[in-house]
Each structure stands twice: as structure tokens, then as C-alpha cells.
Design a protein around this motif. Sequence first.
Motif, PDB file in Angstrom:
ATOM      1  N   GLY A  23       0.911  -1.344  -0.345  1.00 39.24           N
ATOM      2  CA  GLY A  23       0.120   0.083  -0.125  1.00 39.24           C
ATOM      3  C   GLY A  23       1.039   1.434   0.315  1.00 39.24           C
ATOM      4  O   GLY A  23       2.305   0.971   0.194  1.00 39.24           O
ATOM      5  N   ARG A  24       0.319   2.543  -0.300  1.00 34.00           N
ATOM      6  CA  ARG A  24       1.413   3.784  -0.271  1.00 34.00           C
ATOM      7  C   ARG A  24       0.355   4.337   0.861  1.00 34.00           C
ATOM      8  O   ARG A  24      -0.681   4.529   1.795  1.00 34.00           O
ATOM      9  N   LEU A  25       1.954   5.868   1.754  1.00 36.27           N
ATOM     10  CA  LEU A  25       1.803   5.904   2.242  1.00 36.27           C
ATOM     11  C   LEU A  25       1.070   7.566   1.958  1.00 36.27           C
ATOM     12  O   LEU A  25       0.604   7.968   0.849  1.00 36.27           O
ATOM     13  N   THR A  27       0.136  11.692   2.990  1.00 39.33           N
ATOM     14  CA  THR A  27       0.411  13.074   3.594  1.00 39.33           C
ATOM     15  C   THR A  27      -0.340  13.598   4.953  1.00 39.33           C
ATOM     16  O   THR A  27      -1.487  13.664   4.607  1.00 39.33           O
ATOM     17  N   GLN A 238       3.829   4.966   8.640  1.00 35.60           N
ATOM     18  CA  GLN A 238       3.127   5.996   8.532  1.00 35.60           C
ATOM     19  C   GLN A 238       2.987   6.353  10.104  1.00 35.60           C
ATOM     20  O   GLN A 238       2.609   5.501  11.167  1.00 35.60           O
TER      21      GLN A 238
END
Lengths: 308, 272
Positions: A23-25, A27, A238
Motif C-alpha cells: 500500500g501507499r503512504l 501525507t 506512517q
Amino acid sequence: MKNNVPAFLLSRPSYEPRNFDKGRLKTSFIEKGIHHAAQIIQTGYVNWETASKDDFFQGIDARVKVIFLLFYIIIVSLKNDLISEVLIGVFVFILSIVASLNIFSFYKRVIFFSFIFGFLAAAPSALNIITKGHIILPLFHLSSAHHLWIYQIPQEIGLTKEGIYGVSMLTLRCMNSLSISLFVLNTTTFPDIIKALKAMLVTDAFLMVITLSYKYIFIFAKIVEDMHLAKKSRLVGQMSAVDGRRWAAGRIAFMFKKTTLRCEEIMKAMLSRGFSDNIKIYGARKLCLKDWTSGAILLLIGMIFLYI
Amino acid sequence: MEDIIRLNNICYSYYGRIHAVSDISLAVKKGERFAIIGTNGSGKSTLLQIMNGLIHQTSGTYHFKDLEVTENTLKNKGFLRFFRENIGYVFQDSDVQLFCPTVLDELIYGPLQLELNEGVALDRAFEVMKMLQIETLKDRPSYMLSGGEKKKVAIGSILTMNPDILLLDEPTNGLDPRTQCFLVELMLNLSDAGKTLVIATHDLSLVDELHARVALLSEEHKIEKIGDCDEILKDLDLLLKVNLIHEHIHFHGNIHHRHILSHNLSHKHEKD
């Protein structure tokens, strides 16, 4: 030092790339906030660069520009008709082009702040509940008029001609005042503004406070940015919102502590260099012909605005 | 030896205006000691921050173990973890790096991020404290430490993560000679343990002591030369060209000398 490297440091992390499908972080809110804080430095740098250009308006003495600022803000406040306000707006626009400012970013800021402090703050007064007058745009129709405390709510609620005129005036005044102020700030370096204020007998204590504040805003913005990078370099995934807030609170406390210590050190440094409640600023140069001429032209145009 | 870090034509400018590094190409090999040297403002720290993925190049490519590192790839959680557990970065200013309540918290922060269990994290922290001789500081907040102690804690906080590559930004700057000596020995020990060290410094004696391979940056933020430590440190004309050394006048008793001031390689007196 004896070679007493712990055993775990001798084992090496696997170099085989892990499964990168995790998965992606996103912001986080705090990260975005820190980026914005760091942009202070960028804005400051861009302003300094624009103000240091070798263009016509940048070359005029800061004292002339500060007087221009005060005089034109008084004119903007005194004028009571839309045409004059629009003309002043056009005049500042032309000056911004002459001074080679980045028109897009300049007016983006002007419009943003005028919208909030001018338009939004005054918008309700366009309704006939506040400003009586001829309704030109009906919005609601109530079954009957109401009386609420000191307010009379009419049966028909809408925007009045007088109300819209008032809102437009206030928004334009706000926009003009802001554009003139930002124009001077964008064409004059901060030290020159301080020199001009000093020449105009502004209190030393006030000048000292704004000079130090301006400088330390940059220093602390840089520290905040570095602290963020240091955290980022040790952050594997994260940070949760709670941890993020905890980190920010810890760092705020650290900054407070550091600021207090720094404040004492600065005072000592100032005292050791002979500070005695009075700022001595070097280099109030003599006004040259260009300064007098441009000052006279600005004064003349200001007078024309006053009398039209 | 394989290249772990490979930079190709890297450029970076702050705010899109101030050039920090320009057209940098270099490769760091696994297990080597690599020093980036140059004057203040030549772009050493910027280069380390790019290597650590903290800022991203405006042009050029950066490969870590043949995998491209970009802002986008670092948003992938798996890649980020892989990257961070392999590269540790010790900042020049320890104050910005230390953000936990106490020294012990500081040391276990990294291992806990790597999802190691608390027991293992504590073991690592105590072993590192023993190695760095800072056991007595474990309950102290970072703002109650001296400069040298802060630097040791900052290095320890990275070592507990056991990265394979250590990026050290001016590691001996502002430290007393004893602490400097301690850190040099520590770096040599870590290098012997197989760690790759990348050091940004303008301290030529440190480069000499570590006997590192050197990338010399010019004041134009470009690579002036990459080579062995001896080859670069003995080339006084090259060091003079990039302003890392200068001509210096001093006295021995009543005798007036003028010579090139470098670290310890050159002290050629010429009677004026």
C-alpha cells in the motif's frame, strides 16, 4: 576504544527487496502543516529576490515608498465611490507590472485575503435585514414579517442595491489596501523598510522587536523543517495521528525551551556589543533626483485620486 | 564490490532557484568508507539528504541497490521500510535529530519502528549505550546533554536500527579532541563490522584517518574529482583550487613563515 561492536550490528539486514506491495503512504495533516511552515523561507527568499531586482520601483528610496503606502491607504479609506477605487486598483496593477512582480502569485494573495477579510466579513450586510434599500435580488419569501430583538425581519429577504454597493466598496478598499501594502513589501527589502521607519522616527523598541521577530521566524522555520526531516529519516511506516500530535507537542516544547535559551544568549550578545536601548542603523542615504521625482509623481497622482 | 548507491547526473536546487548540487554522478560500493568533501555550501549535506530520500533531485536518477529511489517509490510502504532499515542518517545538528523524552526512548524509537519486539529493542539500546559509553545518560532528556553526548546519542539512535549504510553529516564538527578521537575509532570499528560509511565533511584529517575514498565537490556544486584518499589529499593544487586549503602566515619564534595550510600532509616552510 576497544572494538566492542555489539553482535547485532554484525548481522546485516537482508538486501533482498521485500514485498513492496504494502500500500501507499498518505501525507498526514501535520506533515502538510510543516511543509507550509517551511514555505515561509521560500516566500521570504522570493520576496527578497524580487525586492532586490534592479527595476525602476525597487530602486526608489524606501522612505518614499513608505510615505506612498501611508498616503495611498488614507486615499483608499477616504474615497466613497466605486470608480475611484477601481481606478486606484488599476493604478497599483500597472505599478506591479512596471516593477516586474509575479502578477499571478501577487494577486492570488491579494484576492485570497480580500475575499476573507473584505467580502466574507461584509457579505451579510448586503441583505435587506441589515442594509435597508431597494431589493434587486430576492432570496426568500417568508409568510409574514418578524420582529426579533432589535432586528426587523421583513417578509421578503434579498440583496439590496445599497447593500451590494457597501460590500463592493469594502471589498475593493480591502483589496486596494492589501495590494498597495504587498506591492511595497515586494519591492523593498526588509532592512530598507526598517531604515525608512527609523528615519520616520518610529520607536526603537518596536523596530527592534520586528527586526528580531522577522529574523527568528526564518531561523525557526528552518529548524522545524530539519526536525521534520530528522523524524522522516527514522520513520519506517506512517506515523499515527496520535503519535504525530505527540511528536509535534514535544517539538513545540523543545522549541520553546530553545527559544528561551536563545533569547538570553541574544540579549547577552547585544549587550556585549554595546547595545543600550537605542538602535543605530547605518546608511540613511540622501534622496536622489529619482526619489524626489517619483515621490512627486506619486503625490500628484494621489491628489488626482483625491479630487476625482 | 557491487555499487549500493548510484547517483547519475543529480541536480538539486532549493526553491527552484538556489543551485545546491549540479550534475553529480558517483557510486558508493558495499562496505566502503566514502567521504564527500568540499567547502561550506558546496552541497555535501544536500547530497546526503538526497541519498537518504529526504529531499528529491530535480533531475537525474538515484538507485539504491539497483532500485530507483524517487518521491513516488518512497510512498510505497514496503519499499520505504526496506530503504529506511538499510540507510541511517546522522544529522549535523544533533538537536534536530533527538526528539524523544529520554536517551533510552531515543535509542529504542528506531527498533520499535522496525516492529522489533520491546525486549530486543531494549537489548539493542543497552548494547549500543555500552559501546558508546553513555549508560549513565539513559534517563536524561536530550536537552540536558553536552554536545559530544548528544552526538553519541544521535549516532546510537541510528545504530540501534542496524542499518547497513551510515550517512554521517560532519560527524566530528564542534566536538572536543577526545570525543572526535572516540568517534573516529567508532567509525573504523563499524567499518570493520561491514558497515558502509558515507561521510560529508570538510575536515581533511578525518578523511585521512578514515582513509576513505573521496569525492571532492567544487564551489560550483559539481564533482571536481573522485579518487583515493592519498591521491586527492596530496594534490595540493586541486585542494587549493576548490578552496579547501589556503596559504597561511604564522610565526615560529621570530621567524615568519608562509605555507599552505592543510591538515597534516603539508607543512612546507619557506623563509620569507
